[in-house]
Design a protein around this motif. Structure first.
Motif, PDB file in Angstrom:
ATOM      1  N   SER A 194       0.834  -1.211   0.000  1.00 49.93           N
ATOM      2  CA  SER A 194       0.000   0.000   0.000  1.00 49.93           C
ATOM      3  C   SER A 194       0.862   1.252   0.000  1.00 49.93           C
ATOM      4  O   SER A 194       1.984   1.253   0.516  1.00 49.93           O
ATOM      5  CB  SER A 194      -0.934   0.015   1.218  1.00 49.93           C
ATOM      6  OG  SER A 194      -0.192   0.180   2.406  1.00 49.93           O
ATOM      7  N   LYS A 201       0.221   5.545   0.702  1.00 45.75           N
ATOM      8  CA  LYS A 201      -0.737   6.556   1.155  1.00 45.75           C
ATOM      9  C   LYS A 201      -0.092   7.940   1.100  1.00 45.75           C
ATOM     10  O   LYS A 201       0.997   8.144   1.624  1.00 45.75           O
ATOM     11  CB  LYS A 201      -1.204   6.250   2.580  1.00 45.75           C
ATOM     12  CG  LYS A 201      -1.973   4.948   2.705  1.00 45.75           C
ATOM     13  CD  LYS A 201      -2.424   4.692   4.139  1.00 45.75           C
ATOM     14  CE  LYS A 201      -3.192   3.376   4.236  1.00 45.75           C
ATOM     15  NZ  LYS A 201      -3.604   3.084   5.634  1.00 45.75           N
ATOM     16  N   ASP A 260      -2.628   7.304  -3.612  1.00 46.57           N
ATOM     17  CA  ASP A 260      -3.015   6.231  -2.693  1.00 46.57           C
ATOM     18  C   ASP A 260      -3.289   4.996  -3.540  1.00 46.57           C
ATOM     19  O   ASP A 260      -4.080   5.055  -4.480  1.00 46.57           O
ATOM     20  CB  ASP A 260      -4.298   6.580  -1.923  1.00 46.57           C
ATOM     21  CG  ASP A 260      -4.109   7.707  -0.930  1.00 46.57           C
ATOM     22  OD1 ASP A 260      -2.953   8.076  -0.652  1.00 46.57           O
ATOM     23  OD2 ASP A 260      -5.111   8.233  -0.434  1.00 46.57           O
ATOM     24  N   SER A 272      -3.507   0.450  -3.327  1.00 43.83           N
ATOM     25  CA  SER A 272      -3.531  -0.742  -2.486  1.00 43.83           C
ATOM     26  C   SER A 272      -3.544  -1.988  -3.359  1.00 43.83           C
ATOM     27  O   SER A 272      -4.288  -2.052  -4.340  1.00 43.83           O
ATOM     28  CB  SER A 272      -4.769  -0.680  -1.588  1.00 43.83           C
ATOM     29  OG  SER A 272      -5.045  -1.886  -1.001  1.00 43.83           O
TER      30      SER A 272
END
Length: 221
Positions: free
Chosen positions: A10, A12, A28, A30
């Protein structure tokens, strides 16, 4: 919760800036465990910069990247132990043989001789490398060198693999070897993030898609 729904990689609030130029802007993203995710975007979109940050080669200007629960900035060695990074730029040592090059990377990962031999035999068979295993890198064709690059990337059996436009500029046969390897990674349950300009490759190999343009993420799903 199934393995497919566990986040393995991930990012961010990811930014990368060179001077006044923002190359990656507030991304962002994932990726779940056991997924193959395609990263699509034009030249200069920020794909390579983002993947190099995931691979610990670059540090983000700001933001956090986690691979298997480890921060890429504060715990880069832990990230590298479970990650393989493959690009079209081989950067191999001309004076070493193909076998010596792969063994060198196995030693860097502190593999036992038994584990090395098992992984080496599987990869060399998969990539048809036995016939040039004892030949020096400087004497190999571009396709052969990319096969060595694949083998050194995968020798430690990484759980997470990053492919940065690995088929760019290669002939059909060399490209097929890489496509076959990516497919096998998915079949084996590895987590893969794979960038390409070729939509057909993304469509045939990937579970999910991320689109990046001018440093910004436009789609992930």
């Amino acid at each position: 919760m199934s393995e497919k729904n566990i986040t393995c990689l991930s990012a961010k609030g990811l930014h990368k800036q060179y001077g006044s130029r923002m190359v990656v802007n507030d991304v962002d993203i994932s990726v779940n465990r056991n997924e193959v995710v395609g990263l699509l975007g034009p030249n200069g979109a920020g794909k390579t910069t983002m993947l190099r940050m995931i691979g610990t080669m670059l540090a983000p200007t700001s933001g956090i990247i986690s691979v298997n629960g480890f921060d890429t900035v504060t715990h880069p060695q832990s990230v590298k132990q479970s990650l393989g990074f493959l690009s079209g730029n081989t950067g191999l040592y001309d004076r070493l043989t193909a076998e010596e090059m792969v063994k060198y990377y196995a030693d860097l990962h502190e593999m036992s001789e038994i584990d090395y031999q098992k992984s080496r035999d599987r990869l060399f068979a998969l990539l048809d490398m036995e016939e040039f295993a004892g030949r020096r890198i400087g004497k190999l064709s571009t396709g052969m060198m990319q096969k060595v690059n694949i083998a050194r990337t995968m020798i430690h059996e990484p759980e997470v693999v990053v492919f940065d436009e690995p088929t760019s500029g290669l002939d059909v046969m060399a490209s097929r070897s890489i496509i076959r390897l990516i497919k096998e990674c998915g079949d084996e349950g590895r987590t893969v993030i794979f960038s390409s300009h070729r939509l057909a490759e993304i469509q045939s190999l990937c579970d999910d898609l991320a689109i990046i343009h001018k440093g910004e993420l436009y789609f992930n799903g």
